[in-house]
Design an enzyme around this catalytic site. Structure first.
Site, PDB file in Angstrom:
ATOM      1  N   ASP A  31       0.852  -1.188   0.000  1.00  0.00           N
ATOM      2  CA  ASP A  31       0.000   0.000   0.000  1.00  0.00           C
ATOM      3  C   ASP A  31       0.892   1.243   0.000  1.00  0.00           C
ATOM      4  O   ASP A  31       1.890   1.317   0.733  1.00  0.00           O
ATOM      5  CB  ASP A  31      -0.931   0.001   1.214  1.00  0.00           C
ATOM      6  CG  ASP A  31      -2.087   0.971   1.021  1.00  0.00           C
ATOM      7  OD1 ASP A  31      -3.220   0.505   0.848  1.00  0.00           O
ATOM      8  OD2 ASP A  31      -1.847   2.195   1.028  1.00  0.00           O
ATOM      9  N   ASN A  87     -12.703  -3.023   2.755  1.00  0.00           N
ATOM     10  CA  ASN A  87     -13.613  -1.888   2.902  1.00  0.00           C
ATOM     11  C   ASN A  87     -14.678  -2.018   1.820  1.00  0.00           C
ATOM     12  O   ASN A  87     -14.368  -2.268   0.645  1.00  0.00           O
ATOM     13  CB  ASN A  87     -12.850  -0.572   2.753  1.00  0.00           C
ATOM     14  CG  ASN A  87     -11.877  -0.358   3.893  1.00  0.00           C
ATOM     15  OD1 ASN A  87     -12.136  -0.760   5.029  1.00  0.00           O
ATOM     16  ND2 ASN A  87     -10.741   0.269   3.607  1.00  0.00           N
ATOM     17  N   GLN A  94     -14.031   2.839   1.525  1.00  0.00           N
ATOM     18  CA  GLN A  94     -13.543   2.348   0.228  1.00  0.00           C
ATOM     19  C   GLN A  94     -13.353   3.524  -0.724  1.00  0.00           C
ATOM     20  O   GLN A  94     -14.255   4.368  -0.877  1.00  0.00           O
ATOM     21  CB  GLN A  94     -14.538   1.337  -0.372  1.00  0.00           C
ATOM     22  CG  GLN A  94     -13.996   0.671  -1.633  1.00  0.00           C
ATOM     23  CD  GLN A  94     -14.907  -0.427  -2.183  1.00  0.00           C
ATOM     24  OE1 GLN A  94     -16.000  -0.658  -1.678  1.00  0.00           O
ATOM     25  NE2 GLN A  94     -14.433  -1.083  -3.235  1.00  0.00           N
ATOM     26  N   VAL A  96     -11.236   2.867  -3.793  1.00  0.00           N
ATOM     27  CA  VAL A  96     -10.974   2.276  -5.107  1.00  0.00           C
ATOM     28  C   VAL A  96     -11.993   1.160  -5.310  1.00  0.00           C
ATOM     29  O   VAL A  96     -12.013   0.180  -4.540  1.00  0.00           O
ATOM     30  CB  VAL A  96      -9.537   1.720  -5.198  1.00  0.00           C
ATOM     31  CG1 VAL A  96      -9.301   1.102  -6.570  1.00  0.00           C
ATOM     32  CG2 VAL A  96      -8.505   2.826  -4.924  1.00  0.00           C
ATOM     33  N   HIS A 100     -10.351  -5.258  -3.473  1.00  0.00           N
ATOM     34  CA  HIS A 100      -8.997  -5.536  -2.989  1.00  0.00           C
ATOM     35  C   HIS A 100      -9.050  -5.823  -1.500  1.00  0.00           C
ATOM     36  O   HIS A 100      -9.866  -5.260  -0.782  1.00  0.00           O
ATOM     37  CB  HIS A 100      -8.058  -4.343  -3.253  1.00  0.00           C
ATOM     38  CG  HIS A 100      -8.590  -3.056  -2.718  1.00  0.00           C
ATOM     39  ND1 HIS A 100      -9.572  -2.337  -3.380  1.00  0.00           N
ATOM     40  CD2 HIS A 100      -8.334  -2.373  -1.575  1.00  0.00           C
ATOM     41  CE1 HIS A 100      -9.884  -1.269  -2.673  1.00  0.00           C
ATOM     42  NE2 HIS A 100      -9.156  -1.268  -1.557  1.00  0.00           N
ATOM     43  N   HIS A 102      -7.014  -5.642   2.063  1.00  0.00           N
ATOM     44  CA  HIS A 102      -5.887  -5.086   2.815  1.00  0.00           C
ATOM     45  C   HIS A 102      -5.354  -6.186   3.722  1.00  0.00           C
ATOM     46  O   HIS A 102      -6.112  -6.756   4.517  1.00  0.00           O
ATOM     47  CB  HIS A 102      -6.344  -3.926   3.701  1.00  0.00           C
ATOM     48  CG  HIS A 102      -6.850  -2.729   2.961  1.00  0.00           C
ATOM     49  ND1 HIS A 102      -6.091  -1.593   2.772  1.00  0.00           N
ATOM     50  CD2 HIS A 102      -8.040  -2.492   2.360  1.00  0.00           C
ATOM     51  CE1 HIS A 102      -6.810  -0.697   2.101  1.00  0.00           C
ATOM     52  NE2 HIS A 102      -7.987  -1.206   1.848  1.00  0.00           N
TER      53      HIS A 102
HETATM   54  P1  5GP Z   1      -9.643   1.485  -0.044  1.00  0.00           P
HETATM   55  O1  5GP Z   1      -9.647   2.835   0.622  1.00  0.00           O
HETATM   56  O2  5GP Z   1     -10.397   1.541  -1.359  1.00  0.00           O
HETATM   57  O3  5GP Z   1     -10.083   0.352   0.839  1.00  0.00           O
HETATM   58  O4  5GP Z   1      -8.133   1.156  -0.355  1.00  0.00           O
HETATM   59  C1  5GP Z   1      -7.413   1.715  -1.425  1.00  0.00           C
HETATM   60  C2  5GP Z   1      -5.964   1.662  -1.026  1.00  0.00           C
HETATM   61  O5  5GP Z   1      -5.181   1.838  -2.172  1.00  0.00           O
HETATM   62  C3  5GP Z   1      -5.566   2.759  -0.022  1.00  0.00           C
HETATM   63  O6  5GP Z   1      -5.084   2.155   1.177  1.00  0.00           O
HETATM   64  C4  5GP Z   1      -4.493   3.533  -0.765  1.00  0.00           C
HETATM   65  O7  5GP Z   1      -3.438   3.966   0.079  1.00  0.00           O
HETATM   66  C5  5GP Z   1      -4.022   2.553  -1.822  1.00  0.00           C
HETATM   67  N1  5GP Z   1      -3.534   3.203  -3.035  1.00  0.00           N
HETATM   68  C6  5GP Z   1      -4.157   4.196  -3.725  1.00  0.00           C
HETATM   69  N2  5GP Z   1      -3.416   4.540  -4.801  1.00  0.00           N
HETATM   70  C7  5GP Z   1      -2.323   3.737  -4.792  1.00  0.00           C
HETATM   71  C8  5GP Z   1      -1.188   3.619  -5.657  1.00  0.00           C
HETATM   72  O8  5GP Z   1      -1.035   4.325  -6.659  1.00  0.00           O
HETATM   73  N3  5GP Z   1      -0.263   2.674  -5.334  1.00  0.00           N
HETATM   74  C9  5GP Z   1      -0.399   1.869  -4.228  1.00  0.00           C
HETATM   75  N4  5GP Z   1       0.576   0.982  -4.007  1.00  0.00           N
HETATM   76  N5  5GP Z   1      -1.451   1.959  -3.390  1.00  0.00           N
HETATM   77  C10 5GP Z   1      -2.408   2.874  -3.666  1.00  0.00           C
END
Ligand code: 5GP
Length: 115
Positions: A31, A87, A94, A96, A100, A102
């Site tokens: 992440d 999430n 969430q 993205v 996915h 974590h």
């Molecule tokens: P969500 O908030 O949708 O559960 O998780 C998305 C995750 O993707 C976040 O923890 C965020 O830090 C990670 N993330 C977003 N953009 C990038 C990226 O460009 N590269 C990486 N490695 N992680 C990302």
């Protein structure tokens, strides 16, 4: 066809991020904004499923593959124990909408959900 997600763009090499492990249908990255000493993301290669509920209903074998890859990367990058978080929905954090997991490990707050 929807726009490629940030994770699809990483998988295609458009956005730099080391792919630390992969299976036929899933891959793992670190992440970019870690919330724990070990914070990895395990992601299906397809962006067809927006969240874990859709994935479980649409392709349970792929969900099992994601969980298996989470277990492998946790074994390799942490002590083996890990927390797995999906999430689900914007108000749950969430950001993205390409499903996915974590993988959180290493010196976590001892409180666990419900504990
Ligand atoms: P969500 O908030 O949708 O559960 O998780 C998305 C995750 O993707 C976040 O923890 C965020 O830090 C990670 N993330 C977003 N953009 C990038 C990226 O460009 N590269 C990486 N490695 N992680 C990302």
């Amino acid at each position: 066809m929807s726009e490629p997600s940030i994770f699809t763009r990483i998988l295609q090499g458009e956005i730099p991020s080391e792919i630390i492990a992969e299976t036929d249908n899933a891959f793992a990255i670190r992440d970019i904004a870690p919330q724990a000493p070990v914070h990895l993301l395990v992601i299906p290669k397809t962006q067809e499923y927006r969240n874990v509920v859709e994935l479980a209903a649409g392709d349970p074998a792929l969900l099992a593959e994601v969980v298996g890859l989470a277990n492998s990367v946790a074994a390799e990058h942490a002590g083996g124990d890990f927390r797995l978080v999906f999430n689900t929905g914007a108000s749950a954090g969430q950001t993205v909408f390409h499903v996915h997991a974590h993988v959180l490990a290493g010196d976590l707050d001892e409180k666990s959900v419900g504990g």
